[in-house]
Write an enzyme that holds these catalytic residues in place. Sequence first.
Site, PDB file in Angstrom:
ATOM      1  CB  THR B  15      -0.927   0.019   1.221  1.00  0.00           C
ATOM      2  OG1 THR B  15      -0.145  -0.217   2.387  1.00  0.00           O
ATOM      3  CG2 THR B  15      -1.984  -1.052   1.115  1.00  0.00           C
ATOM      4  CB  ILE B  19       9.476  -4.150  -1.554  1.00  0.00           C
ATOM      5  CG1 ILE B  19      10.884  -3.558  -1.370  1.00  0.00           C
ATOM      6  CG2 ILE B  19       9.576  -5.606  -2.003  1.00  0.00           C
ATOM      7  CD1 ILE B  19      11.681  -4.187  -0.235  1.00  0.00           C
ATOM      8  NE  ARG B  39      -0.579  -0.760   9.388  1.00  0.00           N
ATOM      9  CZ  ARG B  39       0.280  -0.249  10.268  1.00  0.00           C
ATOM     10  NH1 ARG B  39      -0.034  -0.210  11.549  1.00  0.00           N
ATOM     11  NH2 ARG B  39       1.438   0.231   9.889  1.00  0.00           N
ATOM     12  CE1 TYR B 154      13.135  -3.834   9.587  1.00  0.00           C
ATOM     13  CE2 TYR B 154      15.498  -3.995   9.200  1.00  0.00           C
ATOM     14  CZ  TYR B 154      14.206  -4.003   8.721  1.00  0.00           C
ATOM     15  OH  TYR B 154      13.972  -4.198   7.371  1.00  0.00           O
ATOM     16  CE  LYS B 158      12.084  -7.104   8.207  1.00  0.00           C
ATOM     17  NZ  LYS B 158      10.930  -7.581   7.407  1.00  0.00           N
ATOM     18  CB  ILE B 187      15.030  -1.029  -0.627  1.00  0.00           C
ATOM     19  CG1 ILE B 187      15.630  -2.449  -0.560  1.00  0.00           C
ATOM     20  CG2 ILE B 187      14.219  -0.855  -1.913  1.00  0.00           C
ATOM     21  CD1 ILE B 187      16.645  -2.767  -1.622  1.00  0.00           C
ATOM     22  CB  THR B 189      11.066   2.394   0.374  1.00  0.00           C
ATOM     23  OG1 THR B 189      11.572   1.905   1.634  1.00  0.00           O
ATOM     24  CG2 THR B 189      11.335   1.364  -0.694  1.00  0.00           C
TER      25      THR B 189
END
Lengths: 258, 256
Positions: B15, B19, B39, B154, B158, B187, B189
């Site tokens: 959304t 990725i 969401r 994090y 992960k 990445i 983003t």
Amino acid sequence: MNSLKDKTIIVTGGGRGIGAAACKLLADEGANVIVTCRTTDEGLSIEKDILSRNMSAKFISHDVTEEESWQSVIEETLTLFPQIDAVVNNAGNYNFQSILDCTHQSFKSLINTSLDGCFLGLKFGTEAIRRHGKGGSIVMMSSVLAKIGAVNMSALSAAHGGVKLLAKAAACELGPEKIRINSIHPGLVDTYTDEEFKKNYPESLDSLKYEKDNIATIPFQRKASCDEIAEAIRFLVSDESVFMTGAEITIDGGLIAQ
Amino acid sequence: MNRIKNKVAIITGATSVGIGRETALRLSSEGALLIVTGRNEEEGKNTEDMVINQGGKCKYIKHDVSSEENWKEVIQETINIYGSIDYLINNAGQFWIKPISETSLDDFKQICSVNIDGTWLGMKHCLGKMNDGGAIVNVSSLMGQMGLPEGVGYCASKGAVTSMTKSVALEAAKRKIRVNALHPGVIWTTMVGGGEGGDENLKNFFIQETPIRMIGLPEHMADAILFLCASDYITGADINVDGGRLADGSMGSHAE
């Protein structure tokens, strides 16, 4: 299918097994494939197969352990095509012997083909790709034996472990030039019939029973096909993996996840 | 190109410009039928529209991956629409950094609920409904394999994704369902302060500390996810798409 259109790619050990499957797939995807190996009839057979489908291939006789031979392959390729985009260092030897049975000569012979051959491919491949300065991809064929130990495979483990870290070191060094270096780590691969294996590796016949006994230990309960390994090669030489370097693709049906 | 033609894929975290959305566009371009979740309804609809506008089939479903009830609804609706499931792309994730001493237990539980529970719930509820020969791709992180200062939540979450991927791979192998972890590097983003309008100095910093001197883009991950969906024998594997950062092993060593 043209994910490799106009790329020129050298595949060592291209006359049989994984190498042959890779040559056919890369050619089908539009690449000019340089098929190299020591056995002329096998290399010519793959070249003929590809040409018969109106795809581009050229066989060049090649001993990956000899610098002069690499020089010739690069020069001859560049007389045929404007640039070299990728090198697939696939040629390797095989040895299935206990440490005590494996002579130093056998050990050195395995290292010479599987590790030194990859080093020379990396070195000459890098020089060739540098000539056009647009970057490229070098694929190093390693094995799950670079990650786990196995009985009677000490020489192979040493060679493939070396190939894995050679790839990572090279990735760090050559990254700024956009030359990508990645390794592939197959588990058991359905490469040869028993008869072909006996002919190719007479010193390692015990391996035939070992492989049959161990298929049950693979979560997927089968070996990989050569085509499945070839697809990973295609991915790594294509622009679909431009942000990928120093990485490993393990293709083992879950063998070393357990 | 039709490597995955008519296969049904669920993609979480699709959304925003990242990725998930790029993977939706990529898998659709290869003929997959999509459910995209997340969401943010407005952005979810945007992803759905983008896929449909390029000729694909796609339905957005509002989804909090940490909710078991939500997962059951997403899977039931997928079955209602397409009849089966072939691929699950567990992409939704949360990222922040904070010193461990300033991280509350609630903070830690929150990131774990999205990154670990969200991935686990997806696998738990999808596996029984998936077709044999399908695939799950868990988007982990380079930080699932190495440390990051102030990144304890994090990295821990992960790391768990990477580890449970292998267990589920072994469990799913008898049905030839493949389960792999993708490890993106940085990445560009919004998750890392990037994307359109992102800080160029930050972007240049990331480029300089990555061996291949590039910034990672969502489309690079989408290509790798497609590769994993279409490969029949790769399972339990860790695929790094990080520009060489893990191989380099010394984050920031190239930064000037």
